[in-house]
Design an enzyme around this catalytic site. Structure first.
Site, short mmCIF file in Angstrom:
data_model
loop_
_atom_site.label_atom_id
_atom_site.label_comp_id
_atom_site.label_asym_id
_atom_site.label_seq_id
_atom_site.Cartn_x
_atom_site.Cartn_y
_atom_site.Cartn_z
N ARG A 138 2.10 37.30 26.85
CA ARG A 138 1.40 37.54 25.59
C ARG A 138 1.47 39.00 25.16
O ARG A 138 1.72 39.30 23.99
CB ARG A 138 -0.05 37.11 25.70
CG ARG A 138 -0.20 35.63 25.56
CD ARG A 138 -1.65 35.21 25.60
NE ARG A 138 -1.73 33.77 25.41
CZ ARG A 138 -2.84 33.06 25.48
NH1 ARG A 138 -3.99 33.66 25.73
NH2 ARG A 138 -2.82 31.77 25.29
N GLU A 152 -17.20 33.75 28.14
CA GLU A 152 -16.45 34.89 27.62
C GLU A 152 -17.34 36.13 27.48
O GLU A 152 -16.84 37.25 27.41
CB GLU A 152 -15.81 34.52 26.27
CG GLU A 152 -14.75 35.49 25.84
CD GLU A 152 -13.98 35.04 24.60
OE1 GLU A 152 -13.89 33.82 24.35
OE2 GLU A 152 -13.47 35.92 23.88
C1 LIG Z 1 -9.06 29.18 18.56
C2 LIG Z 1 -9.20 29.39 20.02
C3 LIG Z 1 -8.42 28.69 20.91
C4 LIG Z 1 -8.55 28.86 22.28
N1 LIG Z 1 -7.79 28.12 23.14
C5 LIG Z 1 -7.99 28.24 24.48
C6 LIG Z 1 -7.29 27.42 25.40
O1 LIG Z 1 -6.49 26.57 25.03
N2 LIG Z 1 -7.53 27.58 26.73
C7 LIG Z 1 -8.43 28.49 27.20
O2 LIG Z 1 -8.64 28.57 28.41
N3 LIG Z 1 -9.12 29.26 26.35
C8 LIG Z 1 -8.91 29.17 25.01
N4 LIG Z 1 -9.61 29.99 24.16
C9 LIG Z 1 -10.67 30.82 24.70
C10 LIG Z 1 -11.85 29.94 25.07
O3 LIG Z 1 -11.96 28.89 24.14
C11 LIG Z 1 -13.16 30.71 25.10
O4 LIG Z 1 -13.03 31.87 25.86
C12 LIG Z 1 -14.28 29.86 25.69
O5 LIG Z 1 -14.35 28.61 25.05
C13 LIG Z 1 -15.59 30.60 25.55
O6 LIG Z 1 -16.66 29.74 25.85
P1 LIG Z 1 -18.13 30.29 25.76
O7 LIG Z 1 -19.03 29.16 26.01
O8 LIG Z 1 -18.24 31.50 26.58
O9 LIG Z 1 -18.28 30.79 24.23
P2 LIG Z 1 -18.22 29.96 22.85
O10 LIG Z 1 -17.61 28.65 23.00
O11 LIG Z 1 -17.63 30.90 21.86
O12 LIG Z 1 -19.75 29.71 22.51
C14 LIG Z 1 -20.64 30.75 22.20
C15 LIG Z 1 -21.79 30.19 21.40
O13 LIG Z 1 -22.80 31.18 21.27
C16 LIG Z 1 -23.37 31.10 19.99
N5 LIG Z 1 -24.00 32.40 19.70
C17 LIG Z 1 -23.37 33.59 19.51
N6 LIG Z 1 -24.28 34.54 19.25
C18 LIG Z 1 -25.51 33.95 19.27
C19 LIG Z 1 -26.84 34.42 19.05
N7 LIG Z 1 -27.11 35.70 18.77
N8 LIG Z 1 -27.86 33.53 19.13
C20 LIG Z 1 -27.62 32.21 19.40
N9 LIG Z 1 -26.37 31.73 19.61
C21 LIG Z 1 -25.33 32.59 19.55
C22 LIG Z 1 -22.21 30.75 19.09
O14 LIG Z 1 -22.65 30.16 17.89
C23 LIG Z 1 -21.40 29.80 19.97
O15 LIG Z 1 -21.75 28.46 19.74
C24 LIG Z 1 -9.47 29.81 22.77
C25 LIG Z 1 -10.25 30.53 21.88
C26 LIG Z 1 -10.12 30.34 20.52
C27 LIG Z 1 -10.97 31.15 19.58
#
Ligand SMILES: Cc1cc2nc3c(=O)[nH]c(=O)nc-3n(C[C@H](O)[C@H](O)[C@H](O)COP(=O)(O)OP(=O)(O)OC[C@H]3O[C@@H](n4cnc5c(N)ncnc54)[C@H](O)[C@@H]3O)c2cc1C
Ligand code: FES
Lengths: 111, 573
Positions: free
Chosen positions: B299, B387
């Protein structure tokens, strides 16, 4: 070239009004692109729901677009006027925002 | 429908053992595990539950050493993760990710996520940087939606978890330096709410919304990093933002994720062409000996290649590169991607006929909140996962590691938080919520500046000056631009309405985004070398003296920076 958005405004309990915004028309843009452009350059107080912008995954941006329920992020902006209104069968919050969260996932306020 | 109460002086107050902030893959997993551990849980999200962040948008793969496609062991996955991290991984976190990954993917399988199968086993694809096929997925490009749906179903079936959407956490509540809950804004009513909890988990996802071109949702401005900083926790590796090299650029594509081209490239071998319609990958690739050779650019190298072609005047009309599948027979495209081909056609895209344009876009954040292997931050009672956490991936992340990280760290954080709650630790005090409540109450109507426009300025500054290729001058320019924007928005929120006020929401976002932008730019300026996702045009190449992590913290309102030696040694499983 321009696109015109005619948008129903107002909070729950207020008499709705219709506001009109002219924005530059760019081929391929979505209604959501247009709404975001309005907020950036004309009226930051315009309320509408969205989260994912491109992916059509969050399903937050549903509204009435020219009388039809659809996603603002997938329907294209067109030249001429597009009329936008909140979802008719959901409780209005403000402007294009309605209460769409499942009942079990809402904050119950202090009575 | 709830109508705004006229009396906002006493906010709605809720209590639970564990508060999980953010309902993506990490937050949903944390809530499930905390409940399993006997805790009462509130799972809050600023958007809809399970729909607001990156998880639901992910379309590709999830990496784990399942050994279904070919024999594998988590230590091979671990070795690849460390190699990609270029010496900066927190080995405890990387080991945890790789060792617990298979268990979580099997659990998801049992919950019927629908991993693609082949000859009766889970199909695992090869992805760059992995030494063997290790990446599970759900067809067609449905990994994220399937994962989210599966976890939402589990939440529905679990007891003891209260889910609340449309609730933006504004600040962590602290009592004697310990996290005891949070203060929130309920956007639909414009009312504040306070949430008491014995343990708090930040699962708010990444920060790529700081950049002009990104794959982020509107909720990804990095709230969690700012919440943690203000609560007194540390951030690590903040200078490492991953850019996805072939984000969709043109023509305008609606209803599809901008990073969708990667699986097309894996499956069909798309070609990157410059404006002369010449393939240029080989000019930049260093062939990865462990890869099977079909995908030659990692990447960061691909981002470099496209950026340099554009700089040399050989970019595509919209400022990127062409991605062409014209050499692939139409039937093969259809076979590989089925209904997705029709969705492309609705956008006027016919891959057999014409190339699309792609460019690097901000995609994932390697850095984040510093935690130990129990997902505990330095602030008692405050945990983080997904993340939002930094360290596991070091200077660069392997594809497929982020969702695994969300599952594994989410589960671990939920368990840790439930254990802490059992000890009855943090005690709520209304004083703890006062600073944030005062902030919300100080909101006032103002005509300028337009916070939505300020956000665009910030995204431009970050993209132009804190993008994949950095220099001392650019980073200094960004840091002063950020300071100026901070001054522009001031210390008290803007407001425009009672209910669902996007002006207030934007101001609160900017408060966080500006702090987080600074926490990326400052360590990027300090790191005078090029490593992984941090590339300095004025300091080419790796410098062994920089085999250290940088830690960002707040001291009063000042941002401090220090170096630590990367953490080695495996986690206790
Ligand atoms: C388009 C895209 C495609 C991807 N594809 C892949 C893939 O194929 N394989 C892979 O391994 N990774 C992939 N990634 C990365 C991966 O999806 C993310 O790193 C992972 O899903 C993060 O999960 P999470 O639960 O930490 O955060 P998220 O799924 O981002 O969830 C965070 C949540 O916190 C909420 N939030 C934020 N701030 C606040 C606040 N102040 N108060 C209340 N709620 C809040 C948001 O609304 C959100 O719902 C991709 C990322 C993107 C953007
Ligand atoms: S913005 Fe997410 S579906 Fe429209």
């Amino acid at each position: 070239m321009k696109a015109t958005l005619s948008i129903q405004r107002g909070a729950f309990g207020e008499t709705p009004r219709q506001d009109t915004f002219d924005i530059p028309f760019e081929h391929g843009q979505s209604i959501l692109d247009g709404l975001r452009a309005v907020r950036r350059s004309m009226d930051p107080s315009l309320a509408f729901r969205f989260a994912c912008i491109n992916a059509n995954a969050c399903k937050e941006c549903m509204m009435l677009i020219d009388g039809k329920v659809d996603y603002a992020c997938t329907v294209r902006l067109k030249e001429g006027t597009t009329t936008l209104a909140p979802l008719p069968k959901k409780a209005l919050i403000r402007d294009l925002v309605t209460e769409i969260a499942p009942p079990g996932e809402r904050l119950v306020l202090r009575p | 429908m709830t109508s705004p109460s006229p009396d906002t002086s006493v906010p709605t107050h809720l209590e639970s053992d564990v508060l999980v902030i953010g309902a993506g893959g990490a937050g949903m997993y944390a809530a499930l595990e905390a409940a399993k551990g006997g805790a009462s849980v509130i799972l809050a999200d600023r958007s809809l539950i399970g729909r607001g962040g990156a998880t639901v948008m992910a379309q590709m793969t999830v990496a784990a050493a399942l050994g279904e496609q070919t024999p594998d062991h988590w230590e091979h996955h671990f070795a690849d993760t460390l190699a990609a991290g270029r010496g900066l991984c927190d080995e405890r976190l990387a080991a945890l990710l790789c060792e617990d990954g298979p268990q979580r993917l099997r659990e998801m399988d049992a919950w019927k996520v629908g991993w693609a199968r082949e000859d009766g086993h889970i199909k695992q694809a090869q992805a760059p940087g992995h030494d063997r096929p290790r990446c599970a997925y759900v067809d067609f490009l449905s990994t994220g939606p399937a994962v989210s749906k599966t976890l939402r179903t589990q939440l529905n079936n679990a007891s003891g978890i209260r889910r609340i959407g449309d609730l933006t956490i504004v600040d962590i509540a602290l009592r004697d330096g310990e996290a005891c809950g949070a203060t929130a804004l309920h956007l639909p009513t414009g009312q504040a709410a306070t949430l008491a909890a014995k343990a708090v988990v930040i699962a708010t996802g990444g920060l790529t919304g700081l950049y002009r071109r990104n794959s982020a949702s509107s909720n990804m401005g990095g709230d969690g990093y700012a919440l943690a900083l203000r609560a007194g926790a540390e951030l690590i590796d903040m200078e490492f933002v991953q850019f996805f090299p072939i984000g969709h650029l043109a023509p305008r594509l609606v209803g599809m994720d901008p990073i969708m081209w990667d699986p097309f490239r894996y499956k069909l071998g798309g070609k990157l062409l410059n404006s002369e319609m010449r393939e240029f990958e080989e000019d930049y690739a260093t062939r990865d000996e462990r890869s099977d050779g079909t995908y030659v650019l990692t990447r960061d190298l691909a981002t470099y290649a496209i950026t340099k072609e554009v700089e040399a005047g050989r970019g595509s009309p919209s400022g990127g590169a062409y991605l062409s599948f014209q050499h692939v027979p139409e039937a093969e495209i259809r076979k590989a991607f089925g209904p997705v081909v029709d969705r492309l056609a609705e956008n006027g895209i016919d891959l057999a006929q014409r190339p699309v344009e792609v460019a690097p876009i901000a995609h994932y954040h390697m850095g984040g909140i510093r935690v130990d292997e129990m997902m505990a931050t330095g602030v008692p009672g405050l945990f983080a996962c997904g993340e939002a956490v930094g360290g596991a991936n070091g200077a660069n992340r392997l594809s497929g590691n982020a969702i695994t990280e969300a599952f594994v760290f989410g589960a671990r954080a939920g368990r840790s938080a439930a254990e802490r709650a059992k000890q009855g630790a943090s005690v709520w005090s209304t004083e703890a919520a006062k600073p944030a409540l005062d902030l919300l109450r100080s909101a006032s109507k103002r005509d300028a500046p337009n916070p939505a426009a300020v956000m665009v300025k910030l995204q431009a500054a970050m993209a132009d000056d804190v993008g994949p290729f950095r220099t001392d001058a650019k980073l200094r320019a960004a840091i002063s631009a950020i300071a100026q924007l901070k001054a522009d928005i001031g210390d008290t929120p803007f407001a425009s309405a009672e209910s669902f006020d996007p002006v207030l929401a934007d101001w609160l976002d900017l408060r966080n985004m500006l702090a987080v932008a600074q926490s990326v730019a400052v360590p990027a300026l300090a790191r005078t070398e090029s490593r992984g996702a941090h590339q300095r045009d004025d300091h080419l190449g790796l410098d062994d003296a920089w085999s250290v992590n940088q830690i960002v913290a707040l001291s009063g309102s000042d941002m401090t920076l220090r170096k630590i030696v990367a953490t080695t040694g495996k986690a206790a499983a």
